[in-house]
Scaffold this motif. Structure first.
Motif, mmCIF file in Angstrom:
data_model
loop_
_atom_site.group_PDB
_atom_site.id
_atom_site.type_symbol
_atom_site.label_atom_id
_atom_site.label_comp_id
_atom_site.label_asym_id
_atom_site.label_seq_id
_atom_site.Cartn_x
_atom_site.Cartn_y
_atom_site.Cartn_z
ATOM 1 N N ARG A 1 0.827 -1.209 0.000
ATOM 2 C CA ARG A 1 0.000 0.000 0.000
ATOM 3 C C ARG A 1 0.857 1.254 0.000
ATOM 4 N NH1 ARG A 1 -0.195 1.533 5.571
ATOM 5 N NH2 ARG A 1 0.028 -0.301 6.862
ATOM 6 N N ARG A 2 1.811 1.265 -0.880
ATOM 7 C CA ARG A 2 2.750 2.379 -0.983
ATOM 8 C C ARG A 2 2.054 3.682 -1.315
ATOM 9 N NH1 ARG A 2 7.690 3.822 -3.628
ATOM 10 N NH2 ARG A 2 8.577 5.128 -2.011
ATOM 11 N N VAL A 3 1.120 3.663 -2.280
ATOM 12 C CA VAL A 3 0.409 4.869 -2.696
ATOM 13 C C VAL A 3 -1.098 4.592 -2.697
ATOM 14 C CG1 VAL A 3 0.057 6.545 -4.546
ATOM 15 C CG2 VAL A 3 2.353 5.643 -4.112
ATOM 16 N N ILE A 4 -1.821 5.448 -1.974
ATOM 17 C CA ILE A 4 -3.279 5.371 -1.905
ATOM 18 C C ILE A 4 -3.825 6.723 -2.346
ATOM 19 C CG2 ILE A 4 -5.291 4.958 -0.444
ATOM 20 C CD1 ILE A 4 -3.276 3.654 1.585
ATOM 21 N N VAL A 5 -4.786 6.705 -3.262
ATOM 22 C CA VAL A 5 -5.408 7.948 -3.719
ATOM 23 C C VAL A 5 -6.871 7.933 -3.301
ATOM 24 C CG1 VAL A 5 -6.047 9.378 -5.699
ATOM 25 C CG2 VAL A 5 -3.859 8.174 -5.696
ATOM 26 N N TYR A 6 -7.249 8.937 -2.522
ATOM 27 C CA TYR A 6 -8.647 9.138 -2.153
ATOM 28 C C TYR A 6 -9.222 10.126 -3.166
ATOM 29 C CZ TYR A 6 -7.372 6.758 2.091
ATOM 30 O OH TYR A 6 -6.937 5.810 2.979
ATOM 31 N N TRP A 7 -10.303 9.733 -3.841
ATOM 32 C CA TRP A 7 -10.856 10.520 -4.939
ATOM 33 C C TRP A 7 -12.375 10.470 -4.882
ATOM 34 C CZ3 TRP A 7 -13.744 8.565 -9.177
ATOM 35 C CH2 TRP A 7 -13.992 7.192 -9.095
ATOM 36 N N ARG A 8 -13.009 11.216 -5.800
ATOM 37 C CA ARG A 8 -14.456 11.143 -5.968
ATOM 38 C C ARG A 8 -14.785 11.389 -7.438
ATOM 39 N NH1 ARG A 8 -16.350 15.930 -7.148
ATOM 40 N NH2 ARG A 8 -15.369 17.792 -6.317
ATOM 41 N N LEU B 1 -0.734 10.165 -14.336
ATOM 42 C CA LEU B 1 -0.052 8.923 -13.951
ATOM 43 C C LEU B 1 0.047 7.945 -15.119
ATOM 44 C CD1 LEU B 1 -1.532 8.225 -10.413
ATOM 45 C CD2 LEU B 1 0.706 9.169 -10.986
ATOM 46 N N GLY B 2 -0.839 8.086 -16.094
ATOM 47 C CA GLY B 2 -0.814 7.177 -17.238
ATOM 48 C C GLY B 2 -0.988 5.739 -16.796
ATOM 49 N N GLU B 3 -0.134 4.870 -17.282
ATOM 50 C CA GLU B 3 -0.207 3.443 -16.947
ATOM 51 C C GLU B 3 0.090 3.181 -15.468
ATOM 52 O OE1 GLU B 3 -1.086 0.611 -18.734
ATOM 53 O OE2 GLU B 3 -1.903 2.153 -20.053
ATOM 54 N N ASP B 4 0.824 4.085 -14.832
ATOM 55 C CA ASP B 4 1.123 3.918 -13.405
ATOM 56 C C ASP B 4 -0.128 3.998 -12.537
ATOM 57 O OD1 ASP B 4 3.850 3.512 -13.718
ATOM 58 O OD2 ASP B 4 4.327 5.646 -13.581
ATOM 59 N N ALA B 5 -1.219 4.546 -13.067
ATOM 60 C CA ALA B 5 -2.466 4.650 -12.301
ATOM 61 C C ALA B 5 -2.961 3.277 -11.864
ATOM 62 C CB ALA B 5 -3.540 5.363 -13.125
ATOM 63 N N LYS B 6 -2.595 2.244 -12.598
ATOM 64 C CA LYS B 6 -3.023 0.884 -12.253
ATOM 65 C C LYS B 6 -2.302 0.354 -11.018
ATOM 66 C CE LYS B 6 -4.031 -0.208 -17.046
ATOM 67 N NZ LYS B 6 -3.608 -0.942 -18.225
ATOM 68 N N ARG B 7 -1.186 0.978 -10.674
ATOM 69 C CA ARG B 7 -0.390 0.519 -9.522
ATOM 70 C C ARG B 7 -0.789 1.206 -8.224
ATOM 71 N NH1 ARG B 7 5.292 1.889 -11.199
ATOM 72 N NH2 ARG B 7 5.749 1.079 -9.140
ATOM 73 N N VAL B 8 -1.778 2.083 -8.301
ATOM 74 C CA VAL B 8 -2.227 2.870 -7.155
ATOM 75 C C VAL B 8 -3.523 2.275 -6.618
ATOM 76 C CG1 VAL B 8 -3.097 5.152 -6.508
ATOM 77 C CG2 VAL B 8 -1.154 4.963 -8.058
ATOM 78 N N HIS B 9 -3.726 2.358 -5.313
ATOM 79 C CA HIS B 9 -4.993 1.951 -4.704
ATOM 80 C C HIS B 9 -5.919 3.166 -4.715
ATOM 81 C CE1 HIS B 9 -3.429 -1.872 -3.386
ATOM 82 N NE2 HIS B 9 -2.364 -1.244 -2.910
ATOM 83 N N TRP B 10 -7.023 3.083 -5.441
ATOM 84 C CA TRP B 10 -7.984 4.180 -5.563
ATOM 85 C C TRP B 10 -9.136 3.918 -4.604
ATOM 86 C CZ3 TRP B 10 -6.928 8.337 -8.665
ATOM 87 C CH2 TRP B 10 -5.858 8.191 -9.553
ATOM 88 N N VAL C 1 3.809 11.760 -7.524
ATOM 89 C CA VAL C 1 3.214 10.429 -7.301
ATOM 90 C C VAL C 1 3.937 9.393 -8.169
ATOM 91 C CG1 VAL C 1 1.093 9.067 -7.367
ATOM 92 C CG2 VAL C 1 1.007 11.477 -6.696
ATOM 93 N N ARG C 2 4.215 9.740 -9.420
ATOM 94 C CA ARG C 2 4.966 8.820 -10.297
ATOM 95 C C ARG C 2 6.340 8.528 -9.713
ATOM 96 N NH1 ARG C 2 3.355 11.873 -14.660
ATOM 97 N NH2 ARG C 2 5.443 12.724 -14.873
ATOM 98 N N ASP C 3 7.008 9.564 -9.197
ATOM 99 C CA ASP C 3 8.335 9.375 -8.590
ATOM 100 C C ASP C 3 8.242 8.420 -7.393
ATOM 101 O OD1 ASP C 3 9.361 11.088 -10.477
ATOM 102 O OD2 ASP C 3 9.547 12.806 -9.097
#
Length: 139
Positions: free
Chosen positions: A63-70, A83-92, A133-135
Motif C-alpha cells: 500500500r505504498r500509494v493510496i489515492v482518495y478521490w471522488r 499517472l498514465g499506466e502507473d495509475a493501475k499501480r495505485v490503490h484508488w 506520485v509517479r516518482d
C-alpha cells in the motif's frame, strides 16, 4: 446527494431531451452530452475502488500509494491522466462510496473533503503534482 449527482444529471438530460423532441438533432445532442456528463460523475466510470479499511489492512509494501478521490473531480482526473499506466499501480478509494474514507480525508484536510488526497508511504498529500506520485511509485 453528491453520490447521486450523476443520476440527477441523467434525469435532467432526459427531461431536456424530452422538451426538445420537436428538434431531433438537438434532442440527440442533449442525450449524448448528458449521458457523457453522467458517466463522468458516476462511480462506475473508473472501475472498481477499494475500501479504505481493505487498503489500510494490506501489508506496508503493498500500500505504498493510496489515492482518495471522488467522481467528477477534475483534479482527480488530472492526477489519473498524469499517472498514465502507473495509475493501475495505485490503490484508488472513492470517498463517496466509503464513509470511513471520507472521514479519513476530512481528518487530514482540516475537516474538508479535499480530493485527491494521496497517501505516500503513510504521509498524506493534498492534490499533489502527478510527477511526485509517479516518482514515489518508481522509487
Amino acid at each position: 446527494m453528491q453520490r447521486y449527482l450523476w443520476l440527477v444529471v441523467l434525469v435532467a438530460g432526459g427531461l431536456l431531451a424530452w422538451s426538445l423532441r420537436q428538434e431531433p438533432l438537438s434532442a440527440l445532442l442533449a442525450v449524448l452530452l448528458t449521458a457523457a456528463a453522467a458517466w463522468w460523475l458516476s462511480p462506475l466510470a473508473h472501475g472498481t475502488s477499494r475500501k479504505h479499511r481493505d487498503v489500510i489492512d494490506l501489508p506496508d509494501g503493498e500500500r505504498r500509494v493510496i489515492v482518495y478521490w471522488r467522481p467528477g473531480c477534475i483534479f482527480c482526473e488530472r492526477l489519473r491522466g498524469g499517472l498514465g499506466e502507473d495509475a493501475k499501480r495505485v490503490h484508488w478509494v472513492n470517498i463517496w462510496q466509503d464513509a470511513e474514507a471520507a472521514e479519513f480525508v476530512r481528518s487530514v484536510n482540516d475537516g474538508n473533503e479535499v480530493v485527491p488526497t494521496v497517501v505516500i508511504d503513510g504521509v498524506a498529500h493534498t492534490n499533489p503534482d502527478p510527477r511526485a506520485v509517479r516518482d514515489a511509485l518508481s522509487s
